[in-house]
Motif scaffolding. Sequence first.
Motif, PDB file in Angstrom:
ATOM      1  N   VAL A  32       6.986  -3.622  -9.678  1.00  0.00           N
ATOM      2  CA  VAL A  32       7.252  -2.764  -8.246  1.00  0.00           C
ATOM      3  C   VAL A  32       6.186  -1.667  -8.544  1.00  0.00           C
ATOM      4  O   VAL A  32       6.134  -0.960  -9.473  1.00  0.00           O
ATOM      5  N   SER A  34       4.759   1.518  -6.407  1.00  0.00           N
ATOM      6  CA  SER A  34       5.214   2.520  -5.258  1.00  0.00           C
ATOM      7  C   SER A  34       4.237   3.684  -5.366  1.00  0.00           C
ATOM      8  O   SER A  34       3.764   4.176  -6.651  1.00  0.00           O
ATOM      9  N   ASN A  35       4.262   4.577  -4.286  1.00  0.00           N
ATOM     10  CA  ASN A  35       3.673   5.880  -4.330  1.00  0.00           C
ATOM     11  C   ASN A  35       4.696   6.943  -3.881  1.00  0.00           C
ATOM     12  O   ASN A  35       5.914   6.598  -3.539  1.00  0.00           O
ATOM     13  N   ALA A  36       4.308   8.072  -3.093  1.00  0.00           N
ATOM     14  CA  ALA A  36       5.080   9.079  -2.820  1.00  0.00           C
ATOM     15  C   ALA A  36       5.915   8.401  -1.505  1.00  0.00           C
ATOM     16  O   ALA A  36       7.170   8.928  -1.226  1.00  0.00           O
ATOM     17  N   ALA A  37       5.165   7.756  -0.893  1.00  0.00           N
ATOM     18  CA  ALA A  37       5.932   7.040   0.363  1.00  0.00           C
ATOM     19  C   ALA A  37       6.969   6.199   0.218  1.00  0.00           C
ATOM     20  O   ALA A  37       7.872   5.784   1.032  1.00  0.00           O
ATOM     21  N   GLY A  38       6.966   5.495  -0.971  1.00  0.00           N
ATOM     22  CA  GLY A  38       7.969   4.308  -1.318  1.00  0.00           C
ATOM     23  C   GLY A  38       7.240   3.281  -1.984  1.00  0.00           C
ATOM     24  O   GLY A  38       6.071   3.062  -2.224  1.00  0.00           O
ATOM     25  N   PRO A  39       8.307   2.019  -1.994  1.00  0.00           N
ATOM     26  CA  PRO A  39       7.515   0.939  -2.570  1.00  0.00           C
ATOM     27  C   PRO A  39       6.468   0.338  -1.725  1.00  0.00           C
ATOM     28  O   PRO A  39       6.380   0.369  -0.706  1.00  0.00           O
ATOM     29  N   LEU A  40       5.442  -0.064  -2.334  1.00  0.00           N
ATOM     30  CA  LEU A  40       4.072  -0.685  -1.789  1.00  0.00           C
ATOM     31  C   LEU A  40       4.211  -2.067  -1.925  1.00  0.00           C
ATOM     32  O   LEU A  40       3.359  -2.996  -1.132  1.00  0.00           O
ATOM     33  N   ARG A  62       2.987   4.693  -8.951  1.00  0.00           N
ATOM     34  CA  ARG A  62       3.984   4.273 -10.253  1.00  0.00           C
ATOM     35  C   ARG A  62       4.213   2.716 -10.397  1.00  0.00           C
ATOM     36  O   ARG A  62       4.375   1.944  -9.294  1.00  0.00           O
ATOM     37  N   THR A  77       2.067   5.316 -14.708  1.00  0.00           N
ATOM     38  CA  THR A  77       1.608   6.056 -13.524  1.00  0.00           C
ATOM     39  C   THR A  77       0.126   5.886 -13.675  1.00  0.00           C
ATOM     40  O   THR A  77      -0.621   5.773 -14.527  1.00  0.00           O
TER      41      THR A  77
END
Length: 108
Positions: A32, A34-40, A62, A77
């Motif tokens: 998985v 992801s960034n600050a907005a959520g899973p990418l 991350r 990260t």
Amino acid sequence: SVKVYLYDSVGTVSGKIYASNGFTPVPNAEIVLSNAAGPLSFALSDVEGGYRVENVPLGSFRVEAFEAKTARRAAATGSVDVARQDVPVNLTQAALGIVKGRVLDRPA
């Protein structure tokens, strides 16, 4: 204020997942990113433990890995700083252990 997202400014995150010994590749681990907005992105590692995620937006991210077979996890990260950057992120699973034994009550 208006937030502008330049989704054509993206990079790639790739690497390998290793067992806790640091050199055995881990195939079929769930990845998985992801960034600050959520899973990418969601992916599986290949037979050699490798993974590759393209079109990752600029900024911090991350990467987390989970191997269902052993329940071991790994995380790291990184950051895509410029467009078309390939960011290498290798992961090493945390070691797991079980302690077995018997507790004895010693008379006072």
